[in-house]
Design a protein around this motif. Structure first.
Motif, mmCIF file in Angstrom:
data_model
loop_
_atom_site.group_PDB
_atom_site.id
_atom_site.type_symbol
_atom_site.label_atom_id
_atom_site.label_comp_id
_atom_site.label_asym_id
_atom_site.label_seq_id
_atom_site.Cartn_x
_atom_site.Cartn_y
_atom_site.Cartn_z
ATOM 1 N N PRO A 215 0.822 -1.210 0.000
ATOM 2 C CA PRO A 215 0.000 0.000 0.000
ATOM 3 C C PRO A 215 0.859 1.264 0.000
ATOM 4 C CG PRO A 215 -0.035 -1.048 2.164
ATOM 5 C CD PRO A 215 0.660 -2.001 1.232
ATOM 6 N N ILE A 216 2.082 1.164 0.512
ATOM 7 C CA ILE A 216 2.976 2.331 0.496
ATOM 8 C C ILE A 216 3.346 2.686 -0.934
ATOM 9 C CG2 ILE A 216 5.298 3.132 1.091
ATOM 10 C CD1 ILE A 216 5.083 1.589 3.687
ATOM 11 N N LEU A 217 3.783 1.678 -1.702
ATOM 12 C CA LEU A 217 4.156 1.946 -3.091
ATOM 13 C C LEU A 217 2.945 2.378 -3.918
ATOM 14 C CD1 LEU A 217 6.742 -0.881 -3.887
ATOM 15 C CD2 LEU A 217 7.160 1.513 -3.323
ATOM 16 N N THR A 219 0.447 4.136 -2.851
ATOM 17 C CA THR A 219 0.194 5.539 -2.516
ATOM 18 C C THR A 219 1.210 6.454 -3.182
ATOM 19 O OG1 THR A 219 -0.729 4.881 -0.376
ATOM 20 C CG2 THR A 219 -0.029 7.173 -0.609
ATOM 21 N N ILE A 220 2.478 6.033 -3.176
ATOM 22 C CA ILE A 220 3.523 6.837 -3.827
ATOM 23 C C ILE A 220 3.257 6.924 -5.324
ATOM 24 C CG2 ILE A 220 5.981 6.922 -4.402
ATOM 25 C CD1 ILE A 220 6.560 5.648 -1.697
ATOM 26 N N LYS A 221 2.892 5.788 -5.924
ATOM 27 C CA LYS A 221 2.615 5.776 -7.357
ATOM 28 C C LYS A 221 1.467 6.720 -7.700
ATOM 29 C CE LYS A 221 1.600 2.724 -11.256
ATOM 30 N NZ LYS A 221 1.480 1.303 -11.701
ATOM 31 N N GLU A 222 0.411 6.676 -6.930
ATOM 32 C CA GLU A 222 -0.735 7.560 -7.176
ATOM 33 C C GLU A 222 -0.324 9.023 -7.050
ATOM 34 O OE1 GLU A 222 -5.321 8.308 -5.548
ATOM 35 O OE2 GLU A 222 -3.965 6.943 -4.491
ATOM 36 N N GLY A 223 0.496 9.328 -6.051
ATOM 37 C CA GLY A 223 0.964 10.701 -5.875
ATOM 38 C C GLY A 223 1.797 11.175 -7.042
ATOM 39 N N ILE A 224 2.698 10.311 -7.533
ATOM 40 C CA ILE A 224 3.543 10.686 -8.679
ATOM 41 C C ILE A 224 2.690 10.916 -9.910
ATOM 42 C CG2 ILE A 224 5.350 9.866 -10.233
ATOM 43 C CD1 ILE A 224 6.553 8.341 -7.875
ATOM 44 N N GLN A 225 1.719 10.051 -10.133
ATOM 45 C CA GLN A 225 0.875 10.173 -11.323
ATOM 46 C C GLN A 225 -0.035 11.401 -11.258
ATOM 47 O OE1 GLN A 225 -0.947 6.247 -11.267
ATOM 48 N NE2 GLN A 225 0.493 5.485 -12.798
ATOM 49 N N ASN A 226 -0.290 11.904 -10.065
ATOM 50 C CA ASN A 226 -1.106 13.111 -9.924
ATOM 51 C C ASN A 226 -0.308 14.389 -10.158
ATOM 52 O OD1 ASN A 226 -3.491 11.758 -9.368
ATOM 53 N ND2 ASN A 226 -3.129 11.711 -7.157
ATOM 54 N N ILE A 227 1.017 14.263 -10.239
ATOM 55 C CA ILE A 227 1.869 15.413 -10.544
ATOM 56 C C ILE A 227 2.039 15.506 -12.053
ATOM 57 C CG2 ILE A 227 4.174 16.414 -10.294
ATOM 58 C CD1 ILE A 227 4.442 14.981 -7.651
ATOM 59 N N ASP A 228 1.799 16.639 -12.632
ATOM 60 C CA ASP A 228 1.960 16.825 -14.067
ATOM 61 C C ASP A 228 3.427 16.593 -14.444
ATOM 62 O OD1 ASP A 228 1.460 17.442 -16.709
ATOM 63 O OD2 ASP A 228 1.699 19.600 -16.421
ATOM 64 N N GLY A 229 3.668 15.567 -15.250
ATOM 65 C CA GLY A 229 5.035 15.243 -15.648
ATOM 66 C C GLY A 229 5.830 14.525 -14.574
ATOM 67 N N HIS A 287 6.702 1.272 -11.350
ATOM 68 C CA HIS A 287 6.663 0.005 -12.068
ATOM 69 C C HIS A 287 5.739 -1.014 -11.420
ATOM 70 C CE1 HIS A 287 9.462 0.290 -15.413
ATOM 71 N NE2 HIS A 287 10.246 1.025 -14.660
ATOM 72 N N ALA A 288 5.304 -0.755 -10.212
ATOM 73 C CA ALA A 288 4.434 -1.707 -9.537
ATOM 74 C C ALA A 288 3.051 -1.738 -10.200
ATOM 75 C CB ALA A 288 4.311 -1.351 -8.063
ATOM 76 N N ARG A 289 2.490 -2.922 -10.291
ATOM 77 C CA ARG A 289 1.138 -3.074 -10.843
ATOM 78 C C ARG A 289 0.227 -3.602 -9.740
ATOM 79 N NH1 ARG A 289 2.807 -6.893 -15.562
ATOM 80 N NH2 ARG A 289 4.624 -7.079 -14.228
ATOM 81 N N PHE A 290 -0.947 -3.014 -9.639
ATOM 82 C CA PHE A 290 -1.854 -3.348 -8.540
ATOM 83 C C PHE A 290 -3.180 -3.840 -9.097
ATOM 84 C CE2 PHE A 290 1.048 0.009 -7.243
ATOM 85 C CZ PHE A 290 1.640 -0.554 -6.115
ATOM 86 N N LYS A 291 -3.837 -4.669 -8.329
ATOM 87 C CA LYS A 291 -5.139 -5.214 -8.763
ATOM 88 C C LYS A 291 -6.194 -4.135 -8.818
ATOM 89 C CE LYS A 291 -4.186 -9.765 -6.803
ATOM 90 N NZ LYS A 291 -4.625 -10.812 -5.889
#
Length: 291
Positions: A215-217, A219-229, A287-291
Motif C-alpha cells: 500500500p505504500i508503493l 500511494t507513492i505511485k498515485e501521488g507521482i501520477q497526480n503530478i503533471d510530468g 513500475h508496480a502493478r496493482f489489482k
C-alpha cells in the motif's frame, strides 16, 4: 484456454503477479499471469504452452540449426567454437500491406552486424540471433540503429531483447528460457523502448511480487501520477543516475526548471529525487502493478 491449462496443470496458479520466484515458470494469460511450479512441467511443455498463449513465439521444432536445437530442444550437443555468446530476441509486427520478406530481412540484419554468428526465425514473427562479443562492447545503440533502418525499409515495427554474455554450456538454455520469460513480461507491460536488456528490465520484473502488495508503493505511485510530468521526471532522473543536467537535457528543460520540479516533488511526495534511495523507491513505485 485458462480452463484447459488448469485441467492439464491443476497445480498451476493464476493471478496478477508477473513473477513468483525462481521456482516458477510464468507466462502472460489474458491480462493475468499463470505460474507453473518447477517439477510439475517439462521444458517441452513450457514451449508448447508459450506456443498456445503467445502466437509471436511459436516454436518450430523442425529447425535444422545447431543453435536452435541447443537453445530450444536439447542442450546437447553444445555448440563449439564460442566460449560465451549473447542471444538477441527480436519480434516483428507488420505495419504495411506488403508481406515481410523474412529471409531478406534476416540476411540484412545478419550482414549489418559483424558480431552476429548466426540467426534464424523461430516463428513468423520471432527471430533469434547469436552474438559473439568477447570484448563486451556496448551493442544496444548499434542494434537499435540497425532495427530502425530495417523497420523503415521493410514496413515493420520491431522490439528486441539483448541477452547477457553467457558461457556456452549445458546450463545456458535454462538462462535463455528465463530471459525469454522476461522479454514476454516486458512486452506484456507495453514495452516503451525498442530494445531492452536484463539490466533495464530486472528491477521491475523481479520486484513486482512484493511491490504489487505494498500500500505504500501504491500511494507513492498515485501521488507521482497526480503530478503533471511526475512520471517523466522520475524516469529521466533514473536513466541519468540522478544527474540533473543530463536529465534536464532529456526533458528539454532548463536545469533551474528541473530543480524547481524536483523541489515541488519533494513537497508533494516527500522523496528527494537527488538521493538515490529516494529515486529507487519512486522508480519501483511507478513500475508496480496493482489489482
Amino acid at each position: 484456454m485458462e480452463d484447459l491449462l488448469k485441467e492439464l496443470f491443476p497445480e498451476a496458479k493464476v493471478n496478477q503477479s508477473s513473477w513468483m520466484g525462481n521456482d516458477y515458470f510464468t507466462v502472460p494469460l489474458e491480462g493475468k499471469f499463470m505460474h507453473f511450479a518447477s517439477g510439475t512441467i517439462t521444458d517441452r511443455e513450457k514451449r508448447l504452452i508459450i506456443q498456445m498463449l503467445e502466437p509471436d513465439t511459436v516454436f518450430n521444432t523442425g529447425l535444422k540449426n545447431v543453435w536452435a536445437h541447443y537453445l530450444l530442444e536439447n542442450p546437447n550437443p553444445i555448440p563449439s567454437g564460442y566460449e560465451r555468446i549473447q542471444v538477441l530476441q527480436v519480434t516483428l509486427k507488420q505495419t504495411s500491406p506488403e508481406p515481410i520478406d523474412r529471409k531478406l530481412w534476416l540476411d540484412a540484419f545478419k550482414n549489418t552486424l559483424s558480431s552476429i554468428v548466426d540467426g534464424f526465425f523461430v516463428s513468423e514473427q520471432y527471430a533469434l540471433f547469436i552474438i559473439h562479443n568477447p570484448d563486451h562492447f556496448e551493442l544496444t545503440n548499434e542494434i537499435e540503429g540497425v532495427l530502425n533502418v530495417l523497420d523503415d525499409d521493410f514496413g515493420i515495427k520491431s522490439n528486441a531483447y539483448l541477452g547477457q554474455n553467457w558461457t556456452v554450456n549445458s546450463f545456458l538454455p535454462a538462462l535463455f528460457l528465463e530471459e525469454q520469460s522476461i522479454f514476454l513480461d516486458t512486452r506484456s507491460r507495453s514495452q516503451a523502448d525498442q530494445i531492452v536488456t536484463l539490466t533495464t528490465t530486472a528491477l521491475p520484473h523481479y520486484t513486482f511480487e512484493a511491490a504489487s502488495k505494498s500500500p505504500i508503493l501504491a500511494t507513492i505511485k498515485e501521488g507521482i501520477q497526480n503530478i503533471d510530468g511526475g512520471a517523466d521526471l522520475v524516469y529521466a532522473m533514473w536513466q541519468n543516475q540522478g544527474n540533473i543536467s543530463k536529465a534536464a537535457t532529456d526533458l528539454y528543460v532548463h536545469r533551474n526548471t528541473l530543480q524547481y520540479r524536483i523541489d515541488r516533488f519533494v513537497d508533494t511526495i516527500g522523496l528527494n529525487l537527488k538521493k538515490m534511495d529516494d529515486l529507487l523507491l519512486s522508480y519501483m513505485a511507478l513500475h508496480a502493478r496493482f489489482k
